[in-house]
Enzyme design. Sequence first.
Site, PDB file in Angstrom:
ATOM      1  CE  LYS A 112      -4.427  -1.452   1.935  1.00 10.29           C
ATOM      2  NZ  LYS A 112      -5.463  -1.125   2.916  1.00 10.29           N
ATOM      3  CE  LYS A 195      -6.040  -8.029  -1.866  1.00  9.81           C
ATOM      4  NZ  LYS A 195      -6.022  -7.738  -0.477  1.00  9.81           N
ATOM      5  CE  LYS A 198     -12.652  -3.417   0.603  1.00 11.62           C
ATOM      6  NZ  LYS A 198     -13.415  -3.643   1.846  1.00 11.62           N
TER       7      LYS A 198
HETATM    8  P1  TYM Z   1     -10.829  -5.903   3.825  1.00  6.86           P
HETATM    9  O1  TYM Z   1     -11.830  -4.834   4.134  1.00  6.86           O
HETATM   10  O2  TYM Z   1      -9.780  -5.623   2.821  1.00  6.86           O
HETATM   11  O3  TYM Z   1     -11.566  -7.209   3.353  1.00  6.86           O
HETATM   12  C1  TYM Z   1     -12.614  -7.817   4.094  1.00  6.86           C
HETATM   13  C2  TYM Z   1     -12.474  -9.331   4.024  1.00  6.86           C
HETATM   14  O4  TYM Z   1     -12.529  -9.780   2.681  1.00  6.86           O
HETATM   15  C3  TYM Z   1     -11.422 -10.637   2.403  1.00  6.86           C
HETATM   16  N1  TYM Z   1     -11.037 -10.485   0.996  1.00  6.86           N
HETATM   17  C4  TYM Z   1     -10.938 -11.485   0.115  1.00  6.86           C
HETATM   18  N2  TYM Z   1     -11.122 -12.817   0.229  1.00  6.86           N
HETATM   19  C5  TYM Z   1     -10.955 -13.572  -0.881  1.00  6.86           C
HETATM   20  N3  TYM Z   1     -10.613 -13.061  -2.087  1.00  6.86           N
HETATM   21  C6  TYM Z   1     -10.424 -11.729  -2.249  1.00  6.86           C
HETATM   22  N4  TYM Z   1     -10.098 -11.236  -3.440  1.00  6.86           N
HETATM   23  C7  TYM Z   1     -10.580 -10.884  -1.122  1.00  6.86           C
HETATM   24  N5  TYM Z   1     -10.458  -9.542  -0.939  1.00  6.86           N
HETATM   25  C8  TYM Z   1     -10.741  -9.323   0.365  1.00  6.86           C
HETATM   26  C9  TYM Z   1     -10.326 -10.155   3.338  1.00  6.86           C
HETATM   27  O5  TYM Z   1      -9.364 -11.143   3.550  1.00  6.86           O
HETATM   28  C10 TYM Z   1     -11.117  -9.816   4.574  1.00  6.86           C
HETATM   29  O6  TYM Z   1     -11.329 -10.970   5.362  1.00  6.86           O
HETATM   30  N6  TYM Z   1      -7.491  -5.823   7.559  1.00  6.86           N
HETATM   31  C11 TYM Z   1      -8.822  -6.266   7.202  1.00  6.86           C
HETATM   32  C12 TYM Z   1      -9.920  -5.644   8.059  1.00  6.86           C
HETATM   33  C13 TYM Z   1      -9.813  -5.892   9.525  1.00  6.86           C
HETATM   34  C14 TYM Z   1      -9.976  -7.132  10.207  1.00  6.86           C
HETATM   35  C15 TYM Z   1      -9.851  -6.835  11.599  1.00  6.86           C
HETATM   36  C16 TYM Z   1     -10.213  -8.424   9.786  1.00  6.86           C
HETATM   37  C17 TYM Z   1      -9.590  -4.942  10.479  1.00  6.86           C
HETATM   38  N7  TYM Z   1      -9.616  -5.510  11.725  1.00  6.86           N
HETATM   39  C18 TYM Z   1      -9.960  -7.834  12.573  1.00  6.86           C
HETATM   40  C19 TYM Z   1     -10.320  -9.417  10.760  1.00  6.86           C
HETATM   41  C20 TYM Z   1     -10.191  -9.136  12.128  1.00  6.86           C
HETATM   42  C21 TYM Z   1      -9.093  -5.842   5.762  1.00  6.86           C
HETATM   43  O7  TYM Z   1      -8.433  -4.996   5.228  1.00  6.86           O
HETATM   44  O8  TYM Z   1     -10.176  -6.415   5.187  1.00  6.86           O
END
Ligand code: TYM
Length: 332
Positions: A112, A195, A198
């Site tokens: 990032k 992947k 967003k």
């Molecule tokens: P975020 O908002 O990027 O994504 C939310 C969830 O979606 C999953 N994900 C995917 N899974 C499969 N294929 C994909 N292409 C794909 N893109 C996204 C992510 O793995 C995620 O589970 N850091 C985390 C947010 C967070 C969090 C937490 C998660 C903050 N605190 C505590 C778990 C526990 C994130 O950026 O998710």
Amino acid sequence: RPRVLSGIQPTADSFHLGNYLGAVRQWVTMQETHDAFYCVVDLHAITVPTEPDALRRRSRVAAAQLFAAGLDPERSTVFVQSHVREHTELAWVLICLTGMGEAGRMTQFKDKSAKFGESAASVGLFTYPILQAADILLYQANLVPVGADQKQHLELTRDLGQRFNHRFGDTFTLPDPYILKEVEKITDLQDPTAKMSKSSSSPAGILDVLEQPGPLRKKVMRAVTDTGSEVLFDEANKPGISNLLRIQSALTGTPIPELVARYEGQGYGTFKKDVAEAVEQTFAPIRERTEKLLADEKELDRMLAIGAERASAVAKETMAQVRDRVGFLPKL
Ligand code: TYM
């Protein structure tokens, strides 16, 4: 009941298929068997420049989509991270237990920050994974359902929990990731080795849950496929078709070998049409329910207030222990 916690960032106007299959769908199933906490992580969203109005809108959309996807406010505690102050407080304590080198090894930060240039990236982006560790440890979560991209952050979470326990006495439950192999990484339709994301996918590469049927269908039909014309699962030579097979299998519950047999001799076109159909059928009811929920902001905010109250009760308890163990004076 074992406890589950997970979070999603309100950084776009809709979740995409990767978020849904990789995470949110498991959240819905797990609310039946676990004590479930799910969080819209707005504090994480501001680690990159964010417009206040966009943040407000996206936080509500994110929450509405979670309910629309099937989270039941009776069974799941759905809340907004910034409503529970203990997240930032615990993050500070954990930041003080994290080595600079340890934080610097986080690959998501490297990816990032490369976009801005490392010196323009915020310190918040650098400490992002530590705030995530606080989210999880605060609730004494046993399991964290996520996609594959969160593996490293979960390892850090365990390390920090363990370090705290070792230094100050047993306080935190050490969580395990819950990652479903078949859907751990849904890839970009235009770049099927990356992947679906967003922040980095092009619009043509992403299927948004709130998108209208027409554009969704177009994107699936235009998804990059591979040379040849046979529908075969072959990650190395046919990453595009393999991704669509994974998606179709997850959406319809049909094993991949069965799909391969079904489309034998039919070419990509028929297969893609069926994938588009399955995507639309999955997204349409979620889109409709999301729109309904967003039409009554007061009620949505009220649902989130209830979630915040339940989350706060747990967070306060953990944080009181942490304060005491670290050696902060009690406030009389
Ligand atoms: P975020 O908002 O990027 O994504 C939310 C969830 O979606 C999953 N994900 C995917 N899974 C499969 N294929 C994909 N292409 C794909 N893109 C996204 C992510 O793995 C995620 O589970 N850091 C985390 C947010 C967070 C969090 C937490 C998660 C903050 N605190 C505590 C778990 C526990 C994130 O950026 O998710």
